[in-house]
Design a protein around this motif. Structure first.
Motif: not given
Length: 799
Positions: A536-547
């Motif tokens: 079982y795998d849980r993925f969390d992504y947090e991104g702060d990109q120039q947009t």
């Protein structure tokens, strides 16, 4: 008087001979009473040692009276120490000694002189995260041993990987932000070396083989035990570094050769012979390009420490820091958006001695990896392994590449002319990782069924901060070095001018992955076993990109990954037939998508990609391990594959093929290592880009790869080695050929050879690489010329 001296001498020699006549012997088995061959048996604080034979038996002769400690170590089993004494010169029979399985903890003392098949080393606790013999493991993996690296005088990681069946280089290491490690194709998919000693490790730059004990290339989708970050659908690459051992000694190696190659490596191990062992490995390496400009420099230091608290508890720590400086290797990126003006190397008309760079324009990589381990033998049948590992990588300096651009002055000209623009980025990025892992291994019975059980948890936190500049343009040239437009000189000052006002990327991305997994190998009868695993795998992504939105991106996804295998051994411990089902998966980061009709920007999330493999094959360890071989057929299907050009997730890919690896020792002194692979890859469905359907997938590289190396030692100290490796022709533009047409990387065969003189203390060798001075290339929608003929001399001193 002469008669008296002769008698006295004879008496003393007889007494000495008598005092050294005792023997210690025994037989080593596992806890199922199966004999273990190749166990390292060492009398501590001495140079006396041997290995067990095919019946598990050993014998060490010429022991004098006294007290001794016998150390028995074998990969995947707990090291055991036994005290014994010799009195009145009487031999000692230790009868049967049982070794119990456990995680791979220490690098054992290898008595290389006693090894039969020196290029074979399949014992590992990393591949299945449990002690499992290769012949009873339903998964395929190739092991590149330290003995192969020494025999071939290997000084680059790509040369080491050339020994793995089915592995071909797509890109050499660029050192650039985010993905600067080398790219290799395995079973039709790109993979990077991202696993160090079984846990996530950063290899963003040059990997010095001087600290590599072996390389394990694990084949096929392996998400069930290793997750998605360090694997690809074609497999993963695990680098096993050198670790402390229970004696004092070391080695100093110096090398020199073509293109001003120079290398110094010092490896020292200090041990009290009981509890504490410390190893310090470090070195420097540099060489220049065969082209008109270009160089690489690398320095590394790798201390490691092992402390045996008692027979049940061991503490281990390793650390490696490296600093690398290099110019950008020549990468010719072919235009992907219109018909090319050429479709072969001959049409390209490239003078490969031109590098299109300057030795003042470099990129620096600073990397650090650490790994701490607590290994606890809970009972004879249960063990615990607690790991904390992490790394830090920095990319600093100029990254440049050449892009095949359109000739806008002639509307009738093909989009991809023979001209290339030099593009540049001032890189300033760093990647930081933290990996926590807990494994429990146990052996137990349910009725008559023996179970080998793994239960594990891992947590991986990675953070990438990229403050690199946006891209700039310096000039346009043709491949004969003529200036078409722009600033003629490539210098740091001109590159800074080209980047002035370009702004910065300003990206800050963090990923957290939690995984839990369980794997059980059930021995139904001694010759038949099955494996069942799930994650079982849980993925969390947090991104702060120039947009334009300046919003933070948050994304969470989870998945299950199963794995099954079956092994039947018609000849127990010598021949097995296996089949497996393996699963891999990949999280696709959310993307900002622009609607060009309205100018609106929206955030698009994606499903988890899935890969499923079915494989069947045969493994052997015949003639007392003199013939070790693996042959298999695999079939991999990938669904929901993300395609960057359309930012859609609708590709379906099939990759199938056959692989063969053989390690043989047909006669004393002769060792052979060879491999062959055929891969058939196809994009079977692509609704958003129908022109891709039927094409070979771009990461797949050549259809056929092969390698061969043989080493023969004769007259006790002399030896010769010779071999070759190569690949078939392939289309590096296959993903785009419906638009661009094809561009073929030509087939090649590279011949290498060496001679050496070796004693217990010294080794001197001369090695020639690419003896025919063949021009050959690698590429992945790119073209990169490879190393021409080189000659290398190496001297090693052991103490």
């Amino acid at each position: 008087m002469k008669y008296f001296i002769s008698c006295l001498t004879l008496l003393l020699l007889s007494q000495f001979s008598f005092s050294q006549s005792a023997t210690v012997r025994g037989t080593v088995t596992d806890n199922n009473n199966a004999p273990l061959m190749g166990v390292n048996v060492l009398i501590k604080n001495t140079l006396k040692g041997t290995q067990t034979n095919d019946q598990g038996a050993f014998e060490i002769n010429s022991l004098s009276n006294g007290d001794y400690i016998l150390s028995l170590s074998y990969m995947g089993f707990k090291t055991q120490e036994i005290k014994f004494s010799v009195t009145d010169n009487q031999s000692v029979d230790l009868s049967t000694i049982v070794l119990y399985e456990g995680n791979e903890i220490l690098s054992e003392v290898i008595v290389e002189a006693e090894r039969r098949n020196k290029f074979s080393r399949k014992e590992t606790a990393y591949v299945s995260k449990m002690p499992l013999k290769n012949i009873e493991n339903p998964q395929v993996y190739n092991t590149i041993t330290n003995q192969i690296l020494i025999s071939q005088s290997v000084n680059t990681f790509s040369d080491a990987l050339a020994n793995a069946a089915g592995i071909s280089q797509l890109w050499s290491s660029t050192g650039r932000s985010g993905d600067g490690a080398g790219y290799y194709s395995s079973r039709g998919f790109a993979v990077q070396p991202q696993l160090v000693n079984g846990v996530a490790g950063i290899t963003n730059g040059f990997i010095n083989p001087s600290n590599v004990e072996r390389v394990e290339v694990i084949k096929g989708p392996s998400g069930t035990l290793f997750g998605s970050t360090v694997t690809s659908y074609g497999g993963l690459i695990n680098i096993v570094t050198k670790k402390p051992y229970n004696s004092t000694g070391g080695e100093i190696t110096v090398s020199g050769g073509s293109n001003d190659f120079a290398k110094l490596n010092v490896d020292v191990n200090i041990s009290d012979g009981e509890k504490l062992s410390f190893r310090l490995n470090g070195g420097f390496q540099k060489d220049n390009s065969f082209q008109d400009a270009g160089f690489k420099k690398s320095v590394f230091i790798a201390p490691s420490l092992s402390y045996k608290v008692n027979n049940k508890l061991s503490l281990n720590f390793s650390y490696e820091a490296s600093g690398n400086e290099q110019t950008n290797e020549t990468f010719l990126f072919l235009n992907r958006y219109g018909p090319l003006a050429f479709n072969s190397i001959d049409d390209l008309n490239y003078d490969t001695h031109l590098s299109f760079t300057n030795n003042d324009v470099t990129i620096d990589n600073i990397t650090q990896n650490y790994r701490g381990e607590i290994a606890w033998k809970i009972t004879d049948n249960w063990s615990s392994q607690t790991l904390i590992a992490g790394g830090l990588a920095k990319s600093l300096g100029y990254y440049t590449y050449l892009w095949n651009f359109a000739d806008y002055t002639d509307p009738a000209a093909p989009v991809g002319t023979e001209n290339f623009s030099l593009n540049v980025q001032d890189t300033d990025s760093r990647t930081k990782t933290l990996n926590l892992q807990q494994n429990f291994n146990g052996t137990f019975h349910l009725g008559d069924l023996e179970n080998k059980l793994l239960v594990g948890f891992d947590y991986l936190d990675s953070k990438i901060i990229d403050n690199s500049s946006n891209w700039g343009y310096l000039h346009s040239i043709n491949l004969q070095g003529d200036l078409i437009y722009g600033e003629p000189e490539i210098s740091a000052e001109n590159l800074r001018t080209a980047l002035s006002g370009s702004g910065n990327v300003d990206s800050d991305v963090r990923q957290n992955i939690f995984g839990a997994y369980i794997s059980d190998v059930i021995h139904i009868i001694p010759s038949l076993s099955v494996m069942a695993s799930v994650r079982y795998d849980r993925f969390d992504y947090e991104g702060d990109q120039q947009t334009d939105t300046d919003d933070d991106t948050e994304y969470t996804e989870s998945t299950f990954s199963p794995k099954f295998g079956i092994v039947f051994q018609p000849i127990l411990n010598e021949l097995s037939i296996f089949a497996n089902y393996q699963n891999g998966f990949s999280y696709v980061n959310p993307q900002y998508i622009t609607d060009f009709a309205t100018g609106d920007v929206s955030l698009q999330s994606y499903d988890v990609e899935e890969a499923n493999q079915f494989e069947i094959g045969v493994k052997s360890s015949l003639f007392h391990n003199k013939l070790e071989a693996t042959a298999s057929y695999y079939n991999i299907n990938v669904d929901n594959k993300y395609y960057w050009a359309t930012q859609t997730q609708d590709l379906e890919i099939n990759s199938q093929g056959i692989e063969l690896e053989v390690n043989a020792n047909p006669i004393e002194g002769l060792n052979i290592h060879t491999g062959f692979s055929y891969n058939d890859s196809e994009i079977t469905d692509s609704p958003s880009a129908p022109g891709l359907e039927g094409n070979r997938y771009g990461e797949s590289g050549p259809e056929i790869t092969y390698n061969f190396w043989t080493d023969y030692k004769f007259l006790k100290n002399f030896g010769v080695g010779a071999g070759f490796n190569g690949a078939s022709e392939y289309d590096t533009m296959t993903d785009y050929k419906s638009v661009t047409g094809s561009f073929y990387i030509p087939s090649y065969t590279i011949v290498n050879a060496s001679v050496y003189y070796e004693t217990d203390r010294y080794r001197f060798s001369i090695k020639g690489n690419n003896l025919a001075d063949t021009s050959y290339y690698s590429g992945w929608s790119t073209v990169t010329p490879q190393q021409r003929r080189t000659v290398l001399g190496t001297l090693s001193f052991k103490f």
